[in-house]
Structure formats: C-alpha cells, structure tokens
Write a protein that holds these residues in place. Sequence first.
Motif, PDB file in Angstrom:
ATOM      1  N   GLU A 260     -12.264 -40.575  24.810  1.00 45.66           N
ATOM      2  CA  GLU A 260     -11.649 -41.865  25.110  1.00 45.66           C
ATOM      3  C   GLU A 260     -10.391 -41.648  25.939  1.00 45.66           C
ATOM      4  OE1 GLU A 260     -12.479 -44.848  24.770  1.00 45.66           O
ATOM      5  OE2 GLU A 260     -13.823 -45.120  23.051  1.00 45.66           O
ATOM      6  N   SER A 261      -9.911 -42.720  26.515  1.00 49.47           N
ATOM      7  CA  SER A 261      -8.624 -42.664  27.209  1.00 49.47           C
ATOM      8  C   SER A 261      -7.523 -43.034  26.237  1.00 49.47           C
ATOM      9  CB  SER A 261      -8.616 -43.642  28.387  1.00 49.47           C
ATOM     10  OG  SER A 261      -8.689 -44.978  27.911  1.00 49.47           O
ATOM     11  N   GLY A 262      -6.323 -42.641  26.571  1.00 47.23           N
ATOM     12  CA  GLY A 262      -5.183 -43.023  25.750  1.00 47.23           C
ATOM     13  C   GLY A 262      -5.031 -44.530  25.668  1.00 47.23           C
ATOM     14  N   SER A 290      -8.897 -34.439  33.133  1.00 42.28           N
ATOM     15  CA  SER A 290      -7.765 -34.779  32.277  1.00 42.28           C
ATOM     16  C   SER A 290      -7.383 -36.243  32.354  1.00 42.28           C
ATOM     17  CB  SER A 290      -6.552 -33.927  32.666  1.00 42.28           C
ATOM     18  OG  SER A 290      -6.191 -34.173  34.033  1.00 42.28           O
ATOM     19  N   THR A 291      -7.954 -36.966  33.355  1.00 46.39           N
ATOM     20  CA  THR A 291      -7.541 -38.350  33.596  1.00 46.39           C
ATOM     21  C   THR A 291      -8.755 -39.260  33.601  1.00 46.39           C
ATOM     22  OG1 THR A 291      -5.725 -37.536  34.962  1.00 46.39           O
ATOM     23  CG2 THR A 291      -6.252 -39.871  35.130  1.00 46.39           C
ATOM     24  N   SER A 292      -8.614 -40.418  32.999  1.00 49.56           N
ATOM     25  CA  SER A 292      -9.714 -41.381  32.922  1.00 49.56           C
ATOM     26  C   SER A 292      -9.728 -42.293  34.139  1.00 49.56           C
ATOM     27  CB  SER A 292      -9.569 -42.231  31.663  1.00 49.56           C
ATOM     28  OG  SER A 292      -8.479 -43.126  31.802  1.00 49.56           O
ATOM     29  N   LEU A 293     -10.816 -43.047  34.281  1.00 51.72           N
ATOM     30  CA  LEU A 293     -10.866 -44.120  35.265  1.00 51.72           C
ATOM     31  C   LEU A 293      -9.913 -45.226  34.833  1.00 51.72           C
ATOM     32  CD1 LEU A 293     -14.739 -44.302  35.795  1.00 51.72           C
ATOM     33  CD2 LEU A 293     -13.046 -43.272  37.337  1.00 51.72           C
ATOM     34  N   PRO A 294      -9.450 -46.041  35.761  1.00 56.56           N
ATOM     35  CA  PRO A 294      -8.493 -47.093  35.368  1.00 56.56           C
ATOM     36  C   PRO A 294      -9.161 -48.140  34.494  1.00 56.56           C
ATOM     37  CG  PRO A 294      -9.140 -47.340  37.664  1.00 56.56           C
ATOM     38  CD  PRO A 294      -9.690 -46.027  37.212  1.00 56.56           C
ATOM     39  N   GLY A 311       5.753 -60.552  23.445  1.00 56.85           N
ATOM     40  CA  GLY A 311       4.963 -61.740  23.733  1.00 56.85           C
ATOM     41  C   GLY A 311       4.185 -62.145  22.505  1.00 56.85           C
ATOM     42  N   TYR A 312       3.674 -63.384  22.514  1.00 55.16           N
ATOM     43  CA  TYR A 312       2.884 -63.896  21.396  1.00 55.16           C
ATOM     44  C   TYR A 312       3.684 -63.817  20.087  1.00 55.16           C
ATOM     45  CZ  TYR A 312      -0.393 -62.449  25.010  1.00 55.16           C
ATOM     46  OH  TYR A 312      -1.015 -62.238  26.223  1.00 55.16           O
ATOM     47  N   GLY A 313       4.993 -64.075  20.208  1.00 56.71           N
ATOM     48  CA  GLY A 313       5.853 -64.043  19.040  1.00 56.71           C
ATOM     49  C   GLY A 313       6.418 -62.678  18.705  1.00 56.71           C
ATOM     50  N   SER A 314       6.203 -61.689  19.572  1.00 57.51           N
ATOM     51  CA  SER A 314       6.673 -60.328  19.302  1.00 57.51           C
ATOM     52  C   SER A 314       7.701 -59.917  20.347  1.00 57.51           C
ATOM     53  CB  SER A 314       5.488 -59.357  19.348  1.00 57.51           C
ATOM     54  OG  SER A 314       5.931 -58.022  19.317  1.00 57.51           O
ATOM     55  N   LEU A 315       8.623 -59.048  19.936  1.00 61.20           N
ATOM     56  CA  LEU A 315       9.614 -58.500  20.855  1.00 61.20           C
ATOM     57  C   LEU A 315       9.108 -57.284  21.605  1.00 61.20           C
ATOM     58  CD1 LEU A 315      12.823 -58.711  18.617  1.00 61.20           C
ATOM     59  CD2 LEU A 315      12.173 -60.232  20.488  1.00 61.20           C
ATOM     60  N   GLY A 316       7.953 -56.745  21.210  1.00 58.36           N
ATOM     61  CA  GLY A 316       7.459 -55.523  21.835  1.00 58.36           C
ATOM     62  C   GLY A 316       8.255 -54.320  21.378  1.00 58.36           C
ATOM     63  N   TYR A 317       8.000 -53.175  22.049  1.00 57.80           N
ATOM     64  CA  TYR A 317       8.682 -51.938  21.651  1.00 57.80           C
ATOM     65  C   TYR A 317       9.936 -51.666  22.486  1.00 57.80           C
ATOM     66  CZ  TYR A 317       4.579 -50.877  18.833  1.00 57.80           C
ATOM     67  OH  TYR A 317       3.576 -50.942  17.887  1.00 57.80           O
ATOM     68  N   ARG A 318      10.108 -52.414  23.605  1.00 57.96           N
ATOM     69  CA  ARG A 318      11.296 -52.238  24.452  1.00 57.96           C
ATOM     70  C   ARG A 318      11.471 -50.773  24.851  1.00 57.96           C
ATOM     71  NH1 ARG A 318      12.721 -57.460  25.898  1.00 57.96           N
ATOM     72  NH2 ARG A 318      12.262 -58.804  24.103  1.00 57.96           N
ATOM     73  N   ALA A 319      10.359 -50.128  25.161  1.00 55.97           N
ATOM     74  CA  ALA A 319      10.391 -48.702  25.519  1.00 55.97           C
ATOM     75  C   ALA A 319       9.703 -48.515  26.863  1.00 55.97           C
ATOM     76  CB  ALA A 319       9.688 -47.871  24.449  1.00 55.97           C
ATOM     77  N   PRO A 320      10.042 -47.448  27.580  1.00 55.25           N
ATOM     78  CA  PRO A 320       9.419 -47.205  28.892  1.00 55.25           C
ATOM     79  C   PRO A 320       7.901 -47.077  28.777  1.00 55.25           C
ATOM     80  CG  PRO A 320      11.316 -45.776  28.571  1.00 55.25           C
ATOM     81  CD  PRO A 320      11.051 -46.431  27.250  1.00 55.25           C
ATOM     82  N   TRP A 321       7.200 -47.511  29.818  1.00 52.48           N
ATOM     83  CA  TRP A 321       5.726 -47.466  29.870  1.00 52.48           C
ATOM     84  C   TRP A 321       5.293 -46.423  30.892  1.00 52.48           C
ATOM     85  CZ3 TRP A 321       1.687 -49.538  27.253  1.00 52.48           C
ATOM     86  CH2 TRP A 321       0.420 -49.461  27.842  1.00 52.48           C
ATOM     87  N   SER A 322       4.288 -45.618  30.534  1.00 53.67           N
ATOM     88  CA  SER A 322       3.798 -44.573  31.427  1.00 53.67           C
ATOM     89  C   SER A 322       2.317 -44.787  31.703  1.00 53.67           C
ATOM     90  CB  SER A 322       4.017 -43.185  30.800  1.00 53.67           C
ATOM     91  OG  SER A 322       3.332 -42.190  31.543  1.00 53.67           O
ATOM     92  N   ASP A 323       1.964 -44.987  32.983  1.00 55.95           N
ATOM     93  CA  ASP A 323       0.550 -45.091  33.354  1.00 55.95           C
ATOM     94  C   ASP A 323      -0.187 -43.784  33.082  1.00 55.95           C
ATOM     95  OD1 ASP A 323       0.944 -47.681  34.205  1.00 55.95           O
ATOM     96  OD2 ASP A 323       1.387 -47.091  36.276  1.00 55.95           O
ATOM     97  N   ASP A 324       0.485 -42.666  33.298  1.00 61.40           N
ATOM     98  CA  ASP A 324      -0.151 -41.361  33.062  1.00 61.40           C
ATOM     99  C   ASP A 324      -0.540 -41.196  31.588  1.00 61.40           C
ATOM    100  OD1 ASP A 324       0.160 -40.732  35.697  1.00 61.40           O
ATOM    101  OD2 ASP A 324       2.031 -39.617  35.408  1.00 61.40           O
ATOM    102  N   GLU A 325       0.328 -41.671  30.705  1.00 59.06           N
ATOM    103  CA  GLU A 325       0.037 -41.569  29.271  1.00 59.06           C
ATOM    104  C   GLU A 325      -1.211 -42.383  28.917  1.00 59.06           C
ATOM    105  OE1 GLU A 325       0.641 -40.018  25.509  1.00 59.06           O
ATOM    106  OE2 GLU A 325       1.874 -39.588  27.295  1.00 59.06           O
ATOM    107  N   SER A 326      -1.372 -43.531  29.541  1.00 60.66           N
ATOM    108  CA  SER A 326      -2.522 -44.387  29.254  1.00 60.66           C
ATOM    109  C   SER A 326      -3.828 -43.769  29.728  1.00 60.66           C
ATOM    110  CB  SER A 326      -2.359 -45.755  29.930  1.00 60.66           C
ATOM    111  OG  SER A 326      -1.421 -46.547  29.246  1.00 60.66           O
ATOM    112  N   ARG A 327      -3.772 -42.998  30.803  1.00 60.65           N
ATOM    113  CA  ARG A 327      -5.005 -42.508  31.414  1.00 60.65           C
ATOM    114  C   ARG A 327      -5.370 -41.087  30.986  1.00 60.65           C
ATOM    115  NH1 ARG A 327      -5.526 -43.901  37.651  1.00 60.65           N
ATOM    116  NH2 ARG A 327      -7.545 -42.952  37.158  1.00 60.65           N
ATOM    117  N   LYS A 328      -4.614 -40.525  30.036  1.00 59.70           N
ATOM    118  CA  LYS A 328      -4.983 -39.204  29.518  1.00 59.70           C
ATOM    119  C   LYS A 328      -6.319 -39.284  28.772  1.00 59.70           C
ATOM    120  CE  LYS A 328      -0.401 -37.130  28.853  1.00 59.70           C
ATOM    121  NZ  LYS A 328       0.564 -36.624  27.827  1.00 59.70           N
TER     122      LYS A 328
END
Length: 526
Positions: A260-262, A290-294, A311-328
């Motif tokens: 699976e992808s991250g 090492s990398t998945s399709l988008p 969003g949707y009533g949540s504050l989120g994690y307020r942390a940086p987002w990494s595209d590379d981390e998602s596609r591992k």
Amino acid sequence: MAETLQQLILDTLEKSSPIHDTRTLTIPGQPSPAASADAQITILGALNSLLSREIIRYDTHETISHVLTPEGAQIVLEGSHEARVWAACPAKGEGAPISPGELKARVGDEAAKVGQGRAFKSGWIAKEGAGLVKLVGSIVDTTQLQLREVDSTGTLEGGEKLLAELRKRKLIVQKKGQWFAVHKGSSFTTSIAKPETDLTVDMLTSGAWKTSTFKKYNFEADGIPTSGGALHPLLKVREEIRNIFLEMGFEEMPTNTFVESGFWCFDALFVPQQHPARELQDTFYLSDPSTSLPPPSDYYKRVSAVHVDGGYGSLGYRAPWSDDESRKLLLRTHTTASSAAMLYKLAARCRGEDIDDEGRVIGGAGKAREEGDDGFRPAKLFSIDRVFRNETMDATHLAEFHQVEGVVADRGLTLADLIGFMRVWFNKMGLTNLRFKPAYNPYTEPSLEIFAFHPMLRKWVEIGNSGMFRPEMLAPMGFPEGVRVHGWGIGLERPTMIRYGISNIRTLVGHKTSIENVENSPAVMF
C-alpha cells in the motif's frame, strides 16, 4: 547369515519335506539346535522372506515356558530364603538363640524378612526368648528344587498351581515362544536368488528380461497411503469466522493489496505523518519501487487540507505535510487501509462519481437519482487477511500475522450500536463475558478496547479494538452528513492458539510448524 539360513531351510525341505519342527534345525555357527526363542525369531525372518516368493509355506505353533528372575537364579545357587534362615539358626538346646539383628547380618534383610515367615510356617524354626532356634535337624529345600527344574525344562511337574505360586513370589516369569512347521510352496526351488521387481531400461536394451525371473505382482496388496492436503488450523478458524460474517449479511472486501501507499495506509485514516507507527522501527518500506502512483487528486487535496488546517469541526494537526511521505510504498500494517479504499468507493455514489479499481474518477453516476436521494446505501463489510509489522519475533509476536476486520456504515449509528453488535458477533464465537475499555486510535473516536474473560487462564485478555470512524476520515470521502461508520478488529492467531492449546506462535506459523500436527488438528467450531 540370512541367505545361509534360507538355503539351510530349502535344502532340508528338499531332503525331507516337511520340516515338522524348526527347533530341530541347527543355525549355522551355533553348536546346538535352535530351541531358544531368539533363534526362532531369526528363523521367522528367513521364513517370511521365502514365503513372500511362495517358495515355502509354514504353520505357527505357540509355546509357553517359564524362566527364572534374578531372585530365582540366586535361590538356585544359594538356597531359598527360608532354608538360609534355618541354616543360620542354632539347634534347640545347643547354643544361644540368634537375635533378629544378627540374622539380618548373616542372610540379608530380604532373606530374613521373607524367610522367617516361611520357615515358621514349615515348622523348621521356633522362637526362644528374644531369638530363634532350629526345631528340625534337616530339611528339604523344595523351592530350590522346583526352581532348578524350571531352569532346566521351562516347566514344573507339579503343574500350574506350583508355577502360579512361584510367579506370585516373583521367582519366575512366564515367557511365550513359537516354533514352525514348514512345507514346500507352490513355487518351491532350492535357489534363493531373488526375482526382479522392476523392468529396467538396461534389461530391455540387453535382452536380459527374456531370461529373468520376475516377482509376481500382488494385486491384493494395499498401496502406500497417500498424504493428501490438510487445512492449516489458521485456515479452519478463518473459515469459521468468515461464515459468521456471511451469516450476518456481511460482504467480503478484496484485500489482495499487500503493498500500500502511505496515503491509503495512514493519511486517508487521519493518522498524522509524524506518528511513530510510520517510522522504520514499526513499518516495512519498499526500496524498489519506493514510490506509489498518485492518489485521486481531489480526494488527496481534501485529506491533506484536513490534516494541516482541519475542517468538519476539527482543528487538524497543524503540522507540515509531505507529498513524499504520502507516496512511500510499504507493506500494509493493517487491513483498515483496504477498508478506507472500500469506503471511498462507497462514497463515490454520494459524490455522483464512477471510479475504477485504482480509485480514479472515470465519469459521472450512471443512473439519475430520485429527488432527495443522496446516493448513500448502507453497507456491512469484512476482511480477513495478512498484515505486516516490524516486530521483534517471540513466542507471541510475528512480523506477519492476520487481521480480522468488520465495518458497518449506516445513518445515525451510535457507540451503543457498536457495543451491541460486538456482543452479538463475539457471542457467535463463544465469547459471552466481555468488557470494553476506552482507548485512543487516530482514526476512531470514541475508541474501545475489547476484553474477554479467559476461563483457562482465569483472567481478562484483550481480544480486539474498535471505534467509530472520525468525521476527519469520512467527510473528505464525500459521505453525507449523518452517515456514521463503526469498525472493529481482532487477530486471527490468538483465538487459534487458544482453541488448539498452542503456547508459541512460531509453532503455529513458520518453519517450525509440524506438518503432522497440521494433518491431525481437528476442525474447531465456535
């Protein structure tokens, strides 16, 4: 030796058939006839070899004889216990009586203990003061004479009653033997050359098959038992759990995506990109590729936005987002990644989209919806498949194991529905005494750990995890407001180990698994 003995039997039959008693044979290298039981066992091996070729046939006759025990052999040499006690006592009126302690010193504890009673009973000795004296001047040691007769003949002229008495005293033991009467068979010959059992290429090439003698084929013989396939205990328990889901109206999810992808394994489940479970110490990552399709672009944007900004009533994690981390690319750590993909497809109708197997939009909804129909349809889904964790392997942990997961999607579901449903489901597994403990999961709120009382261990054991999927996970998929999804999961190995009494998981799965145990393990029923 075996061939020499076979030849002796055949030559003897040729001269004087039949052989009435194999005890009269003299085995080569032995000076006396083969009367002993060991000799007859040797002869039996030779007879069976000849019988298999129908050269001879034989009848078996059983014999019963007696042999001395070590105690009996000692009596033959030194006399019976009672005779030795009598011999140790002084004659009446000719000396001081022998004390019990001195008697034991002379003849031994066992002889003194057993011999006194029998000597008293026979009238050989008497008590005088604190000691013992002889009453008769001579005795006949009947026990010694009987044992000498048994030793030389294997029986006793006095009959079974006397033999039974000696057996009761553990001076002799019964021994069964056998001897044989041998006759010529239908294929009698004095040659012991073994017939050929196989027709070989060399025989065909040389023509030797024309003059060779072949062993007769036995059409009545049983073949070698076939070792057919057998279901592993895990598969048996898996099938029982699967039948419970199907009985309750669930649909099985496809779970063949071990890699699976991250994004699908973590991001889509609202697991923060900084979560410890995403580190190398817990997850197996692929190096090639090492990398998945988008992932689907619109859905990807909604997921990243709720992580960073909420969003949707949540504050989120307020942390940086990494595209590379998602596609591992990684080996999935839970089958909830497949559940997320299935829920995304389930929400497609609500979004008015058609999607392919990869989750990509391929068009609008094929059917026009009626007025007021938001496209949502309730669903009950389950999966049972393998997951992978970078675990230190021991008696209860493996790097590869099975996860059982159930998901229910409907409007207005509550935590009470989840608890009630789990009680029904686990009751079908035979687990009725349950407890629920609040817990934390990144993608469920509220979350519950499930405990069951183990009657064998006499303690509460954690058997699963559960919860209501968070709005931050469901809303980006496109579900209408009011749709709730609850899910729960258990391991497959733990209930299997409990049901089969297995204490070390490495003997259930892996190279230490016993094939014999797999073949002999019965099916279990919940």
